[in-house]
Design an enzyme around this catalytic site. Structure first.
Site, PDB file in Angstrom:
ATOM      1  N   LYS A   1       2.742  11.106  -3.672  1.00  0.00           N
ATOM      2  CA  LYS A   1       1.605  10.434  -4.317  1.00  0.00           C
ATOM      3  C   LYS A   1       0.625  11.446  -4.922  1.00  0.00           C
ATOM      4  O   LYS A   1      -0.058  11.155  -5.890  1.00  0.00           O
ATOM      5  CB  LYS A   1       0.890   9.555  -3.286  1.00  0.00           C
ATOM      6  CG  LYS A   1      -0.234   8.692  -3.844  1.00  0.00           C
ATOM      7  CD  LYS A   1      -0.757   7.781  -2.756  1.00  0.00           C
ATOM      8  CE  LYS A   1      -1.908   6.920  -3.233  1.00  0.00           C
ATOM      9  NZ  LYS A   1      -2.366   6.008  -2.176  1.00  0.00           N
TER      10      LYS A   1
ATOM     11  N   GLU B   1      -7.153   0.380  -4.316  1.00  0.00           N
ATOM     12  CA  GLU B   1      -7.063   0.264  -2.855  1.00  0.00           C
ATOM     13  C   GLU B   1      -8.362  -0.241  -2.215  1.00  0.00           C
ATOM     14  O   GLU B   1      -8.304  -1.137  -1.345  1.00  0.00           O
ATOM     15  CB  GLU B   1      -6.645   1.614  -2.268  1.00  0.00           C
ATOM     16  CG  GLU B   1      -5.186   1.957  -2.564  1.00  0.00           C
ATOM     17  CD  GLU B   1      -4.848   3.424  -2.354  1.00  0.00           C
ATOM     18  OE1 GLU B   1      -5.733   4.177  -1.892  1.00  0.00           O
ATOM     19  OE2 GLU B   1      -3.707   3.819  -2.637  1.00  0.00           O
TER      20      GLU B   1
ATOM     21  N   ASP C   1     -12.662   4.830   1.645  1.00  0.00           N
ATOM     22  CA  ASP C   1     -11.199   4.918   1.814  1.00  0.00           C
ATOM     23  C   ASP C   1     -10.765   6.383   1.770  1.00  0.00           C
ATOM     24  O   ASP C   1     -10.666   6.984   0.703  1.00  0.00           O
ATOM     25  CB  ASP C   1     -10.514   4.121   0.695  1.00  0.00           C
ATOM     26  CG  ASP C   1      -8.993   4.101   0.831  1.00  0.00           C
ATOM     27  OD1 ASP C   1      -8.454   4.772   1.722  1.00  0.00           O
ATOM     28  OD2 ASP C   1      -8.335   3.415   0.025  1.00  0.00           O
TER      29      ASP C   1
ATOM     30  N   ASP D   1       0.872  -1.172   0.000  1.00  0.00           N
ATOM     31  CA  ASP D   1       0.000   0.000   0.000  1.00  0.00           C
ATOM     32  C   ASP D   1       0.907   1.219   0.000  1.00  0.00           C
ATOM     33  O   ASP D   1       1.482   1.584   1.026  1.00  0.00           O
ATOM     34  CB  ASP D   1      -0.906  -0.016   1.232  1.00  0.00           C
ATOM     35  CG  ASP D   1      -1.730   1.261   1.385  1.00  0.00           C
ATOM     36  OD1 ASP D   1      -1.759   2.059   0.420  1.00  0.00           O
ATOM     37  OD2 ASP D   1      -2.339   1.459   2.451  1.00  0.00           O
TER      38      ASP D   1
END
Length: 614
Positions: free
Chosen positions: A72, A174, A197, A10
């Site tokens: 990210k 994810e 999420d 992750d």
């Protein structure tokens, strides 16, 4: 191990996690310093040394311009995008354009670093942690990305994995990975699950149908510019305004002060998940430019104030959830369980939102920080073992189409279509005697072609010279289970055909990627050699100490033995060589170690024969 080990990663905005499957069960892998969460941070010390993870984060306050966090949020983006321009106002490090398409990069000491390189450094750290934990080399991995990532962002993440020395088995979403972790050990007999999420930098919501090893995503939506960092920024802005109101000066030009404020904001936000009020004390935050006086920040932040500052951001997530439910064709009350993923879901206001939308309590069956990595590990294990017990049916998060006359976007595959998928459409020429047709492949929801992302193009030529509308061109889109898009165009009358496989541009050309991969391999080999030399040095030091302690006690016994003076001379020569080994040619440490080992063993054997303990 019977098979080469696999890992699931992750790769988060704030923290990253790596996991594997041991004896059929997914487990998180701790770092070499014992933590399961590795900060997604890369830094460079004043002497150019590269720092990754916790050690990089610890020195961020004193080294803000050379500490890269939140990569990210930049991966797969163009430097000129409005989003990147807004981020530049907040980030302490410098962003610059680079590459053939001017993707965003970070400049440190005049050197331009691509975002896949930065993320690759974090992934490599996780790979090394896995190797230390498993005791064997690790190369195969499944890496997760936000469900709402574009193809460019996915490709850039895959490039980061390659740079880290990994064979990326698959890039998966994810929320889907979190659903896999949720399903472990449960007897799933059919049900609808929503995975909510909300992490440090992105938000996703996926609706899934789950039954006996089948995980089918029916809809997904999200925002790759909504996460915990945005809430932190609201707190920082509030602290700055309070500081300006009290002292009459603005600290925003001081990068070290702003880094302290960012750290304090994150800490206060986390504390308010369990407290109603917290204190923020930052002594000597800023020096008054006129008087030279040291200025301090002392504030009290309540949970209510935090919620007032961030309510609109949380409500934005709620709007996205409602859109996903509508796309899936389900009512909130039809959802059987809600899985919360990401550290930001610990915030009471977020949990209140989830309860309000779905009318029930969310599940407590998964760890919000670890679920995604655990699910990725399960998927990697299933791929490596060719398991048929696990079937993922995901969807494409964005519509795919082609540009048509007038600058419009003609959608062939709509968002939330289950992959693999295939679709085709017949177009005709728009001009008399048109000799070629340019097919521009688009990704996005806008009806205007210019407002969508261009994935690639192909040209069908030569066409028959006839009146417009008489040449029929069939365009076909095919998406594989890996999300790889292939596009073909065929003249239905002549059979003339062109096809391409879309390799989304992640910011690096093939040549750049190969060059970076080779450079990182060279660095890793050099680092391994340094580590080996260090271990050799330590082994020589310990054996030399032991030899110097034992040889004087065994000297007379050796002389009196059958070995005689030759053995004593050889032992003394070994000790002398060990003292001076750093002046000797490369490769000498191995010979020195062997000589020292023989000397110590000889002394121990002689002393043991005489009943003397070494």
């Amino acid at each position: 191990m019977d098979r080469e080990p696999t890992i699931g990663i992750d790769l988060g905005t704030t923290n990253s996690v790596v996991a594997t499957v041991v004896d059929g069960h997914p487990v998180t892998i701790p770092s070499r310093t014992g933590q399961t969460l590795t900060p997604s941070v890369l830094a460079f010390s004043a002497d150019g040394k590269r720092l990754v993870g916790a050690i990089a984060k610890r020195q961020a306050i004193i080294n803000p311009t050379r500490t890269i966090f939140g990569a990210k949020r930049l991966i797969g983006r163009r430097f000129g995008s409005e989003y990147v321009k807004k981020l530049q106002e907040y980030l302490p490090y410098r962003l610059v354009p680079g590459g053939v398409n001017e993707d965003v990069r970070v400049e440190i000491d005049g050197q331009s670093l691509s975002i896949p390189e930065i993320s690759g450094a974090v992934l490599r750290e996780l790979r090394l942690d896995a190797e230390a934990y498993l005791g064997v080399p690790v190369r195969k991995a499944v890496i997760t990305v936000p469900a709402y990532f574009t193809d460019s962002q996915r490709q850039a993440t895959r490039d980061a994995g390659i740079i880290a020395g990994l064979e990326v088995l698959r890039i998966i979403n994810e929320p889907t990975a979190a659903a896999l972790a949720y399903g472990v050990g449960r007897a799933l007999r059919g049900g609808k699950v929503a995975v909510f999420d909300l992490g440090g930098g992105t938000f996703d919501i996926s609706i899934l149908d789950m039954m006996e090893g089948v995980y089918e995503v029916t809809a997904t939506s999200g925002d790759t510019a909504l996460g915990g960092d945005d809430l932190d920024r609201r707190i920082v802005d509030w602290m700055v305004e309070s500081f300006v109101a009290e002292h009459g000066v603005d600290p925003r030009g001081d990068k070290m002060a702003m880094q302290r404020l960012r750290d304090a904001a994150e800490k206060a936000k986390c504390e308010l998940s369990s407290l109603q009020e917290t204190r923020i004390d930052l002594p000597f935050l800023f020096t008054h430019p006129s008087t030279g006086a040291a200025l301090h920040l002392q504030l009290s932040l309540t949970r209510q104030k935090l919620e007032d500052l961030t309510r609109d951001l949380v409500e934005r997530a709620g709007t996205i959830v409602e859109r996903a439910l509508e796309d899936a064709g389900v009512e909130p009350e039809e959802i059987d369980d809600i899985v919360l993923v990401g550290g930001q879901t610990r915030m009471p206001l977020v949990r209140d939102l989830v309860r309000r939308i779905f009318g029930k309590e969310p599940s407590k069956g998964v760890h919000p920080d670890e679920a995604v990595a655990l699910g990725a590990a399960l998927h990697a294990h299933a791929i490596a073992h060719r398991s048929s017990d696990l079937l993922l049916l995901d969807v494409t998060p964005h519509s795919l189409g082609v540009e048509i006359a007038g600058g419009w976007n003609s959608v062939l595959i709509a968002r939330n279509t289950t992959v693999p998928a295939c679709a085709s459409h017949v177009f005709t020429t728009v001009r008399d005697d048109q000799e070629s047709a340019r097919i521009l492949v688009l990704q996005g929801e806008s009806e205007r072609a210019a407002d969508n992302e261009v994935l690639g193009e192909l040209v069908l030529s030569p066409l028959r010279k006839v009146r417009r509308g008489e040449v029929e061109i069939e365009v076909q889109f095919d998406i594989s289970a890996d999300g790889i898009l292939s596009v073909s165009a065929r003249d239905r009358q002549t059979g003339l055909e062109q096809s391409i496989q879309i390799r989304s541009f992640g910011g690096l050309t093939s040549e750049e990627l190969q060059r970076i991969v080779q450079r990182e391999k060279d660095k890793e080999i050099a680092s391994a050699q340094i580590a080996y030399d260090r271990s050799q040095r330590e082994a020589i030091r310990l054996l030399l100490e032991k030899g110097e302690r034992l040889l004087p006690r065994a000297r007379d016994f050796i002389l009196a033995s059958t070995f005689g003076t030759a053995a004593l001379a050889k032992a003394e020569a070994c000790l002398r060589a060990a003292r001076d080994w750093h002046d000797m040619p490369q490769g000498a440490p191995d010979a020195i170690l062997a000589g020292l080992q023989q000397t110590v063993e000889l002394c121990e054997a002689i002393l043991e024969q005489r009943g003397i303990r070494g």
